[in-house]
Scaffold this active site. Structure first.
Site, PDB file in Angstrom:
ATOM      1  N   CYS A 192       0.780  -1.196   0.000  1.00  0.00           N
ATOM      2  CA  CYS A 192       0.000   0.000   0.000  1.00  0.00           C
ATOM      3  C   CYS A 192       0.819   1.256   0.000  1.00  0.00           C
ATOM      4  O   CYS A 192       2.014   1.232  -0.125  1.00  0.00           O
ATOM      5  CB  CYS A 192      -0.778   0.012   1.283  1.00  0.00           C
ATOM      6  SG  CYS A 192       0.176  -0.769   2.575  1.00  0.00           S
ATOM      7  N   ASN A 197       3.296  -0.859   5.650  1.00  0.00           N
ATOM      8  CA  ASN A 197       3.356  -1.182   4.237  1.00  0.00           C
ATOM      9  C   ASN A 197       4.425  -2.239   4.109  1.00  0.00           C
ATOM     10  O   ASN A 197       5.604  -1.958   4.228  1.00  0.00           O
ATOM     11  CB  ASN A 197       3.728   0.066   3.427  1.00  0.00           C
ATOM     12  CG  ASN A 197       4.042  -0.273   1.978  1.00  0.00           C
ATOM     13  OD1 ASN A 197       3.775  -1.377   1.519  1.00  0.00           O
ATOM     14  ND2 ASN A 197       4.604   0.688   1.268  1.00  0.00           N
ATOM     15  N   GLY A 198       3.998  -3.450   3.922  1.00  0.00           N
ATOM     16  CA  GLY A 198       4.993  -4.498   3.845  1.00  0.00           C
ATOM     17  C   GLY A 198       4.394  -5.834   4.155  1.00  0.00           C
ATOM     18  O   GLY A 198       3.189  -6.026   4.041  1.00  0.00           O
ATOM     19  N   MET A 253      17.205 -28.374 -16.919  1.00  0.00           N
ATOM     20  CA  MET A 253      16.040 -28.995 -17.556  1.00  0.00           C
ATOM     21  C   MET A 253      14.954 -29.445 -16.588  1.00  0.00           C
ATOM     22  O   MET A 253      14.227 -30.395 -16.857  1.00  0.00           O
ATOM     23  CB  MET A 253      16.454 -30.173 -18.440  1.00  0.00           C
ATOM     24  CG  MET A 253      17.290 -29.795 -19.645  1.00  0.00           C
ATOM     25  SD  MET A 253      16.538 -28.575 -20.722  1.00  0.00           S
ATOM     26  CE  MET A 253      15.189 -29.493 -21.450  1.00  0.00           C
ATOM     27  N   GLU A 292      14.567 -13.940 -20.937  1.00  0.00           N
ATOM     28  CA  GLU A 292      15.279 -12.782 -20.429  1.00  0.00           C
ATOM     29  C   GLU A 292      16.471 -12.495 -21.324  1.00  0.00           C
ATOM     30  O   GLU A 292      17.142 -13.401 -21.771  1.00  0.00           O
ATOM     31  CB  GLU A 292      15.788 -13.086 -19.021  1.00  0.00           C
ATOM     32  CG  GLU A 292      16.704 -12.018 -18.487  1.00  0.00           C
ATOM     33  CD  GLU A 292      16.888 -12.101 -16.985  1.00  0.00           C
ATOM     34  OE1 GLU A 292      16.645 -13.167 -16.426  1.00  0.00           O
ATOM     35  OE2 GLU A 292      17.262 -11.074 -16.401  1.00  0.00           O
ATOM     36  N   LYS A 312      13.576 -22.178 -10.506  1.00  0.00           N
ATOM     37  CA  LYS A 312      14.200 -21.582  -9.323  1.00  0.00           C
ATOM     38  C   LYS A 312      13.461 -20.319  -8.914  1.00  0.00           C
ATOM     39  O   LYS A 312      13.999 -19.223  -8.988  1.00  0.00           O
ATOM     40  CB  LYS A 312      15.683 -21.293  -9.573  1.00  0.00           C
ATOM     41  CG  LYS A 312      15.956 -20.578 -10.886  1.00  0.00           C
ATOM     42  CD  LYS A 312      17.397 -20.141 -11.009  1.00  0.00           C
ATOM     43  CE  LYS A 312      17.633 -19.568 -12.392  1.00  0.00           C
ATOM     44  NZ  LYS A 312      18.872 -18.947 -12.597  1.00  0.00           N
TER      45      LYS A 312
END
Lengths: 473, 1509
Positions: free
Chosen positions: B16, B247-248, B492, B906, B957
């Site tokens: 928030c 906030n967290g 893999m 990526e 991962k």
């Protein structure tokens, strides 16, 4: 995992062979095994695949190939031997005579040469023998159960050893006068010298396996006696029924089954004088019918006996020629033209030939009448169809014909009749997890699945032993 | 709780905007209240709105009791209030139903009376529900206030009375059957009153007219705007709570709760006396993590500690050796580590007791907090700057909270108290340092070099077998750890059978899966940001938490939890100053039935030992023999731990475990996570010694170093596993149970692992016993057989072994699939799919257990065609870099031909691929991934896509970063990643612009601006709670959410992550579908699924469970020739699929046709199933879980307990709520400035005519420049416009992501301040920021721009006249920047570009910096202490080239910003130059040299172990 870049750094190298001229003069093994250092270097090529197709798809005994490759590369021979011994009772034999389906399944066979698995296997076991690591491993105690094994080929030997190591009293019955079956009588010395077999048998004897030779069950001993006297009986008598060539003139002299010929030769080589008439190729025009390994063994033997000329006919078409160590059908076994050491020693091979008849004089074969055939490629899953080629008939002079066209199934003899064993539709002994229809009777190896590789027989012998062990306990 | 489906409110997260406004002088005004409301209004974009488009997630305000207002209001109803401070006001949420409400009111009055107080009166709070959303209105409580007095009590004493009363009320109400939604007390205090509810800020003041009243005054207004992933609206969970707003996220909540509950038994306090018992449970069940934090914070504070003291205990800053902090403060933290574990997780917390107000950040500082102090004596602190309009001339100071820092405003003392002052005074309250020195136990030599390890030849093999070791454990796990000091890497993904489906006995660990941070909180980088992490802990008997004495730290201090055998010997015999240890065996007789009783006995024995004063219990499974089976260590630890928790005695002892079982990092993490304090893996040590004897290590490696390496690998692994959940300290990780179980039955879980999610049931204790006994039997097989020479089984988990663990991808499957696609034979494909689907043989996956229900079939012809179905297929993200150029391009061509989509993965994309090939093929990836490192993410990259995918996690991962070693970065990869060849590229674990859900919404907004035509998707990995995260993603307006299974993954990852993190997609997907439908969010978001999808049946099951799109990774690679070598990480892929080695790439033989054939086969097979099921379109099929049933035919002893009813449940839904996506997300660009700029810059865009504009800006105007840049990239590609074509001058306070992806040719000048993410992905533009001309503060000492500036910048320039926040220029790969000061972690992960810092830096500068150069003005010559020197060298600026370059940049800075400070530096150049430090990465330096010498790059060697942590 071997060396990470081993497959890039080293090329495939396999064992050397003695020169043709030299080896034709004797029956000694042709192969010159890899030295340990060479084997280590070849093992470095192993990539320790996530899916080792060699182990999982190629090798019928599921040898833990990547595991021992790594250990050989690292010089940890003893552990390599321990891993090898986990799956294979006769690595010194498969290391010599196995067609090594592991190699065409090796991942490196996709686009370069496979790891020299067979040679490495042999190096490991010979290293182990030389170091005295191969010793008897008798059971800790007796189970009190008795098992009879009928037939002492690879399936019988493997099963006997496995069963004995579980503590059962094992007696192996062999109708010949020496133990080994196909290993002793089918395979010529130039591929497998018999001391190799004897060396292994000593281990079995020391572990407590009893061998009864020259005993033909069903004749010398009744099947019923055996079933009563033993808690379980394992039939590993091979696929004795050779495929015959039912054509006119088959009854002529000079036409023999390959196995008859090879067995006699093997006995002779081992110093034993054969009983009855000797089949020899010396100074003869020899024709081997059948293009498989047995045929090839006949070729090699005939040349050593001093044949004038050796021919080999095969009814199937000439397979693809493939000069590359790669496998075009990876990971499956490729149908390729294979030239054995025996072929190298002198032999004319022809394919697509159908035998129509033999002819001769004085009951001795002199001529073969053949026709060439062509094969229609398979369609819709049907087998390929054969058609004779008009006008291609020819005849050829022959003195000795050796029929090496494979085996149909186990010999349907009195023994199996007496035991009331049921056969499957192909004539093999019908089994369910190696148990036959007769209570307490098991079957494995070629007798069970039809003629196949030695290595497969070893596997089935081991598995049957497991099944019997479970049955007994 | 009887859950019908997979939704569990425990997984809800909220984040928030947070902040406060205060008059420092304590003057109570209405303006503070209205300013508070303004702040909230300006934080709206940090909140979220639910499926009904109107219901906000909650907002609220905590203010001082407005006495005058209440006096007047109460007078209306005849209630007379005493003096201010002499009465308490309760804000109450009661049932709307009058009868129930009467009951609730009587609870209040009764309790007040019982506690000898008086109820003065009641007041119904006027509300206007008209403004509420449907959902909020439906659940709105009756809101009223109660006024109570306790005669004679005032101030703190009254506050304590009120606290006790409230706790009693809560308990009584619960006893009376009132749920938290029916009876909730937002506040009951004499100092503060709390107004909150389920709305967004603009609805706030109209809902509570009180707030508009001029007499409603306060000197403090603490506000909160909530963004939650929750399903059911909860008024109670809106923030603030009684003392704070947060906030967290608390990542270690389960452990914190358990520890708190255990402590209750020993709590005592003079202040509360006998009342203390009335406070229990301290933590009110059913609250959110923030609510629970508030509960404990309240206890500590009212228990006598100051707010700041309590905060320092609960959220300690990092105090590791790398920090230069006062000895007293360090001692304070260390001392308190023995009393309370951190409540770990990202946090910006603001708090107030009505007099003082403050805010604090957690140690990582992963939430923003900016403040402004005015000359008029006001302070405003908020998540963003610009939430209140304050003229520059009024500003006294602008700042931000740095990580771990606190700011405090004392309205009674009329001053702002700095972090240093606060903490110094708290740390010196007591002689903590001396207490520690005297009492903590640190036996000398305890953690020195591990001593020799004896190999017990007689028992080694039987022990190995008993504990289930395979050869693979030795060769693939233990040996690499001992050799390389890090855990091994694999590739893999994971296609092995789940533990519960495996027929081989499994270790209990294998039934657990690690949880990881995803969206709602960030994972941490345990390597580059190691300084915030700690494995140190205290072990022993804890004292009363409400007291402090020197005895409290009479505990054993462990620097890390792995004990050597030597340590163990010492600990066994330890007895120091009352600290005593004792050993408890954990073995059982080999009978299934005795295990339960054995556990009871053990727990009882341990409790007895604790009662006798034992401070350290060592559970030990030594002594295994024929008649003694080891209890699975995890079971023993957790059973004892929970027994002690229940008995309230857990905090009285440390719990060490001596076990032969633990070997992999996962095992250690499980043991710690379920309560162990320390672990001795004696058998692993013995095995290491044995391996060494067998010459399994390099000859020169000593046993000591092998063992040390192994311990180091475990330590690193633990840090990594903790960090992937965002947990920084082992103290809070201990017992936090950050795992979920797959395949464990309810009874087993409830009894031994309470609180652990386990959604499909599974095995019971009998099977656990059976599996332990099977292993034991194999080891001690009585009988006749000859002993094996080396009996260890091969393993088969990591590499396939026949007659071993099952794998989905068998050799036959690979061979058949390749044959099928090469020969284009559907017949062979059917053999392949039959093989893979063969349930009996392939009992690997959950879906394998399902069968499709019989249904009314439809003709195959009537089913939608293959061509339509394949368009729903994608190839999963695989980066160019992990797979070869050839493989990557082939996938793209194939998918483009099908009209489907491939994923860039990526790492950017070569622009050459944007141009179609002559034959019409396109190599452009339709999906462009935006991952944590932002390699090559430029405006042009974003424009050239149909979908932008934010990768939050990946199946192999989740929660981890990765790195591409320099030797793999060749010229081409460097080009597409916008980097330098030969320079290592690090992908950080978190996206540094996504620390929470509202940040994700911001990034989605950024990407929508950068390409309005592309859809934005978010990739998540299945785990417990993924559904609620997906709901948050939907609220953040993503167009698609991708649920990845745990088992996918094509690249390299640590083996433990491949195997042990995440869960099967079947569960995650079902949860996602259920939560989205329930939340009315499903209709606007598409759902995609991937993870070991192999056959048409897999696709059908995914569709039935809720997916409408499907991804293929591994299978697609197999069609291209992948043979599952699992050696991607070694760069030695022998088929050229996953290698960058040119020689190996030549071996690639894949063709687009193969991929196309595969996709078409799959689609064809899907059609066949659809026809059988009676579906004509995929849309009809989506979410029809009712068509699935559990295949009764499949059953073995372990699957019997599985219960899929929750997975197959169809969510309750309102009529008309769709099961699949029906409409598009509506994006609100109304606050965007770009449309206007584009309009005015038309000439520049079309004809390159230069244009200059001036525009006001404020914090609501976010992502300025991205849309404009997209227009430039569309027209001119990456080259953009000529320099300076479009100049825009902004005045005001810029919203987040100012100048994001700014394209070449654009210059943005900002007079004012900026928030976070300035210049994100800067793509060639120029950004200039300086304070208003009339600013009266010194800019270079004040914060002008927020955190994470220039994140992933590729090129361009930025000049900042003032200081920037944390992580300036993080992962910059080419931009030039000048700034006058930066916070912590400056230039982190930078790979290129130049950064000049003309002033102070925070700590950890240049962490993970592998490229680029920074020049830092180091006035006090201490820069090296603040710099992370691992990868960089520090040099003076001596080279001519450097001198010139630096001067030019400073001159530019002066020219653009007019900074007098920089002018002064230039003026004194000769003096100043020597004070500059050049920061240059070692790698980069050599790469530059190499390039300079133009050396061939063909000399790459494959590194032995690529560290992919």
């Amino acid at each position: 995992m071997g060396k990470i870049t081993g497959f890039l750094d080293y090329t495939r190298a396999t064992h050397a062979e003695r020169p043709v001229k030299e080896r034709l003069g004797d029956y000694k093994e042709i192969a010159r095994p890899l030295a340990d250092e060479q084997a280590s270097q070849q093992a470095a090529r192993c990539m320790d695949c996530g899916i080792p197709f060699c182990h999982a798809m190629g090798c019928p005994v599921f040898n833990l190939i990547p595991e021992w490759n790594d250990l050989v590369y690292k010089g940890r021979w003893r552990e390599a031997y321990e891993r090898l011994e986990k799956t294979n009772n006769l690595p010194e034999i498969t290391g010599r005579i196995c067609p090594a389906p592991c190699e065409p399944a090796c991942t490196l066979a996709i686009n370069s040469g496979p790891v020299a698995i067979k040679d490495i296997e042999l190096a490991i076991i010979e290293h182990a023998f030389s170091q005295g690591w191969v010793t008897a491993r008798p059971p800790l105690a007796e189970s009190g159960k008795k098992v009879a094994v009928i037939g002492s080929g690879p399936a019988g030997i493997a099963a006997a050893q496995q069963l004995r190591r579980r503590g059962h009293a094992v007696t192996v019955f062999e109708k010949e006068d020496k133990i080994g079956g196909i290993l002793r009588y089918g395979i010529p010395d130039f591929k497998l010298e018999k001391w190799v077999l004897d060396r292994r048998l000593e281990q079995l004897i020391e572990e407590g396996v009893t061998f009864e030779t020259s005993v033909s069950i069903g004749d010398d001993l009744s099947a019923h006696y055996l079933m009563r006297a033993f808690d379980a009986v394992l039939v590993t008598m091979g696929a004795g029924e050779a495929r015959d060539l039912q054509v006119p003139g088959r009854g002529l002299e000079g036409i023999h089954f390959a196995m008859e010929y090879l067995a006699q030769s093997n006995k002779t080589v081992s110093g034993k004088i054969a009983k009855g008439k000797t089949i020899t190729a010396k100074d003869k025009n020899v024709l081997v019918i059948g293009g498989g390994d047995t045929g090839s063994d006949c070729v090699g033997t005939a040349n050593r006996q001093g044949a004038k000329k050796v021919l080999q006919f095969e009814i199937m078409p000439r397979p693809r020629e493939w000069g590359d160590p790669r496998n075009p059908d990876w990971p499956y076994w490729p149908q390729l033209l294979r030239t054995s050491t025996s072929h190298e020693e002198g032999c004319e091979r022809q394919w697509g030939i159908l035998t129509r008849q033999f002819s001769g004089r004085d009951a001795q074969v002199e001529r073969i009448h053949c026709v060439k055939v062509e094969w229609k490629p398979p369609a819709d899953g049907k087998p390929p169809a054969m058609a004779e080629i008009n006008g291609s008939e020819f005849t050829l002079d022959v003195d000795l014909v050796l029929l090496a066209m494979g085996f149909i199934h186990v010999a349907h003899n009195k023994l199996l009749d007496d035991m009331n064993v049921v056969f499957d539709e192909r004539g093999n002994i019908k089994t369910n997890n190696y148990a036959t229809s007769a209570a307490g009777v098991f079957a494995a190896g070629d007798a069970d699945i039809g003629a196949s590789l030695v290595v497969r027989a070893i596997y089935h012998g081991r598995e049957a032993a497991k099944s019997i062990d479970a049955f007994l306990s | 709780m009887n859950k019908k489906d997979l939704y569990d409110p425990f997984f809800e997260h909220d984040s928030c905007g947070v902040g406060f406004v205060a008059n420092i002088n304590g003057q109570r005004t209405h303006k503070i209240v209205s300013d508070g409301i303004t702040v909230l209004r300006n934080l709206v974009h940090r909140g979220a709105i639910g499926g009904d488009k109107k219901t906000g997630d909650g907002a609220g305000m905590l203010v001082q009791v407005p006495h005058d207002f209440f006096l007047r209001e109460c007078a209306k109803t005849g209630t007379k209030l005493p003096e201010p401070g002499a009465y308490g006001v309760g804000m109450l949420f009661l049932p709307r139903d009058e009868k129930k409400r009467a009951g609730a009111r009587s609870v209040v009055e009764t309790v007040v009376k019982q506690e000898s107080g008086r109820t003065l009166g009641w007041r119904d709070v006027p509300v206007d529900p008209g403004c509420l959303g449907e959902v909020a209105a439906a659940s709105m409580p009756h809101i009223c206030q109660v006024f109570v007095a306790f005669d004679g009590a005032a101030g703190d004493a009254l506050e304590r009375k009120l606290y006790v009363a409230r706790k009693c009320m809560e308990r009584e109400a619960a006893a009376a059957g009132l749920s938290i939604d029916e009876f909730y007390v937002p506040s009951l205090s004499c100092a503060t009153v709390n107004y909150k509810g389920m709305f967004v800020a603009p609805q706030f003041e109209s809902f509570y007219p009180d707030l508009l009243d001029a007499t409603f005054t306060s000197a403090i207004a603490l506000v909160h705007q909530r963004y939650s992933t929750n399903t059911f609206p909860s008024w109670a969970l809106a923030q603030p709570f009684r003392l704070m707003a947060h906030n967290g996220e608390i990542n270690t909540l389960r452990g914190n709760i358990n520890k708190m509950n255990a402590r209750e038994a020993t709590l005592s306090s003079a202040l509360f006396g006998a009342d203390i018992k009335k406070l229990f449970p301290v933590i009110m069940p059913g609250g959110s993590d923030s609510a629970m934090f508030d509960n404990v914070f309240e206890l500590l504070t009212l228990g006598g500690r100051s707010m700041e003291h309590s905060m320092m205990m609960m959220v300690p800053e990092a105090f590791g050796p790398r920090y230069h902090i006062s000895e007293d403060k360090r001692a304070f933290y260390e001392y308190h580590a023995a009393i309370m574990e951190p409540w770990d997780g990202p946090a910006a917390i603001s708090f107030t007791d009505g007099t003082r107000v403050g805010a604090a950040l957690d140690r990582n500082g992963l939430r923003p907090a900016r403040y402004v102090i005015t000359r008029g004596g006001a302070i405003v602190l908020a998540s963003e700057i610009g939430v209140l309009d304050i003229p520059a001339s009024q500003v006294l100071e602008k700042g931000r909270l740095a990580p771990g820092r606190m700011i405090l405003v004392d309205t009674a003392q009329n001053r702002v108290i700095t972090d240093n002052e606060t903490k110094a005074s708290v740390s010196r309250r007591k002689p903590y340092r001396r207490w520690l020195e005297k009492n903590r136990i640190e036996l000398k030599g305890l953690f020195g070099v591990p001593g020799p390890v004896r190999i017990e030849r007689d028992t080694l093999l039987t022990n190995e077998k008993t504990f289930g070791y395979t050869l693979e454990d030795l060769t693939a796990i233990i040996a690499p750890m001992a050799e390389n000091a890090q855990e091994p890497v694999g590739s893999m993904g994971n296609d092995e059978a789940l533990a519960v489906l495996s027929e081989r006995p499994q270790l209990l660990f294998n039934y657990f899966k690690q949880l990881f941070a995803q969206v709602t909180n960030p994972p941490i980088d345990p390597y580059r940001e190691a300084l915030v992490m700690s494995l140190m802990s205290f072990v022993g008997r804890e004292g009363n938490m409400l007291d402090e004495s020197e005895q409290h730290c009479r505990q054993l201090k462990l620097l890390h939890p792995i004990l050597s055998n030597d340590d163990m010997d010492k600990l066994r015999h330890m007895s120091v100053g009352g600290y005593r240890s004792c050993v408890q065996p954990i073995l059982f007789k080999p009978e299934e039935s005795v295990l339960a009783a054995a556990l009871v006995d053990i727990a009882r024995d341990v409790e007895k030992k604790v009662d006798e004063g034992c401070s350290l219990v060592i559970l030990s499974d030594r002594g295994v023999d024929e008649d003694h089976v080891p209890i699975p260590s995890l079971l023993a630890v957790s059973a004892v731990h929970h027994h002690l928790v229940r008995a309230g005695k857990r905090q009285l002892t440390g719990l060490a475990i001596e076990t032969g079982e633990a070997r992999e990092v996962m095992h250690f993490a499980c043991l710690m996570g379920f309560g162990a304090s320390a672990i001795n893996p004696y058998l692993a040590f013995e095995i290491i010694a044995d391996i060494r004897e067998r010459a399994g290590f390099p000859a020169d490696m000593t046993l000591e170093s092998a063992i040390e390496n192994y311990i180091t690998a475990v330590k690193k692994g633990l840090l990594k596993i903790m960090s992937k959940m965002g947990v920084s300290t082992i103290r809070s990780y201990k017992g936090a149970q950050i795992f979920e179980a797959v395949g464990l039955g309810e009874e087993l879980i409830n009894r031994y692992f309470p609180g652990t999610p386990s959604r499909i049931g599974g095995i019971g204790l009998d099977v656990v016993a059976r599996e332990a006994m099977e292993r034991h039997r194999a080891a001690f097989a009585k009988g006749t057989a000859a002993p094996d020479t080396n009996g260890l089984e091969p393993g088969g988990k990591y590499a396939f072994r026949r007659s071993s663990e099952k794998h989905l991808l068998t050799p036959e499957a690979v061979a058949l699939l390749q044959k099928a696609v090469r020969e284009n034979s559907y017949g062979v494909f059917k053999r392949y799919s039959a093989h893979v689907n063969d349930v009996a043989a392939n009992l690997c996956t959950l879906r394998g257990l399902f069968s499709l229900k019989q249904s009314q079939a439809v003709p195959l012809d009537s089913v939608e065609p293959v061509e339509a179905i394949v368009k729903r297929f994608v190839t999963s993200a695989m980066s160019f870099g992990s797979i070869s150029k050839e493989a990557h391009e082939t996938l793209a061509i194939a998918m483009n031909r099908l009209g489907a989509a491939s994923n860039s993965g990526e790492g950017g994309e070569d622009e050459g691929r944007y141009t179609p090939l002559p034959n019409g093929d396109s190599m452009k990836s339709a999906i462009k991934q935006v991952a944590s490192a932002r390699f090559g993410v430029t405006s042009n990259y974003l424009v050239n896509s149909r979908e932008l995918q934010i990768k939050m996690a990946q199946g192999a991962k989740p929660g981890e970063g990765g790195q591409l070693p320099g030797n793999k970065v060749d010229a081409l990869i460097a080009k597409v990643r916008c980097s330098t060849p030969g320079v290592m590229l690090i992908s950080p674990p978190p996206h540094h612009d996504i620390y929470s859900i509202e940040d994700l919404a911001q990034l989605i907004f950024d990407l929508k601006n950068a390409n309005r035509d592309a859809r934005v998707s978010v990739k998540l990995v299945a785990q417990a709670g993924v559904g609620t995260v997906a709901a948050g993603v939907a609220k953040g307006k993503a167009d698609m959410v991708l649920i990845s299974g745990h088992d996918g993954g094509t690249g390299a990852s640590p083996i433990s992550s491949i195997k042990h993190a995440g869960i099967p997609w079947e569960i995650g997907l079902a949860e996602t579908q259920q939560v989205l439908v329930k939340n009315r969010l499903r209709g606007t978001i598409r759902v995609q699924c991937d993870g070991q999808m192999k056959t048409g049946r897999d696709v059908v099951i995914a569709a039935l469970l809720g997916a409408e799109e499907f991804g293929f990774g591994t299978a697609a690679l197999v069609t291209l020739g992948c043979v599952m070598m699992r050696k991607c990480h070694l760069n030695t892929c022998p088929v050229g699929v996953a290698s960058q080695d040119p020689a190996l790439r030549k071996r690639f033989t894949g063709k687009p046709e193969y991929v196309i054939n595969f996709m078409r086969f799959i689609a064809q097979e899907v059609r066949e199933y659809m026809a059988l099921l009676g579906f004509r379109t995929i849309d009809e099929m989506v979410g029809r879980a009712d068509m699935l049933e559990v295949n009764a035919a499949v059953s073995h002893y372990k699957t019997r307990g599985l219960d899929f009813s929750a997975v197959l449940a169809r969510p309750e839904r309102d009529a008309g709520q769709p099961l699949h996506c029906m409409s598009k997300q509506v994006h609100d660009f109304s606050n965007s400035l770009d449309p206007a700029i584009i309009e005015q810059a038309k000439g520049a865009l079309d004809k390159k005519t230069p244009v200059s504009l001036a525009i006001p800006i404020r914090n609501r105007n976010r992502t300025a420049g991205a849309m404009l840049s997209s227009e430039i990239s569309k027209r001119y590609g990456s080259k953009g416009l000529p320099h300076g074509t479009i100049r825009v001058k902004f005045i005001g306070e810029a919203g987040q992501s100012f100048g994001a992806f700014l394209a070449p040719g654009v210059t943005f000048e900002l007079e004012g301040d900026a928030n976070d993410y300035v210049g994100k992905g800067l793509s060639g533009g120029k950004i200039i920021i300086y304070p208003p001309k009339d600013a009266s503060y010194r800019p270079h000492n004040n914060i002008i721009t927020g955190n994470v500036n220039l994140f992933g910048a590729v090129s361009g320039e930025m000049y900042v006249h003032g200081m920037a926040g944390e992580r300036f220029a993080v992962r910059n790969s080419g931009a030039l920047a000048v700034v006058e000061g930066v916070g912590d972690h400056g230039c982190e992960y930078m790979t290129g570009g130049r950064v000049v810092v003309l002033g102070k830096t925070g700590v950890n500068f240049a962490a993970g910096m592998s490229g680029g150069i920074a020049y830092v003005l180091d006035e006090n010559q201490l820069f090296d202490t603040r710099c992370n020197l691992e990868m960089v060298d520090l040099e003076p600026v001596v080279e001519e080239e450097d001198k010139k370059g630096l001067r030019t940049l400073v001159e530019n800075h002066v020219r653009h910003t007019g900074s007098p400070y920089a002018q002064q530096i230039l003026a004194d150049w000769t003096e100043m130059l020597p004070r500059f430090v050049k920061v240059i990465p070692i790698d980069y330096k050599s790469a530059l040299e190499r390039i300079r010498k133009d050396q061939s790059r063909e000399t790459e060697i494959v590194s032995l172990t690529e560290e992919v942590y």
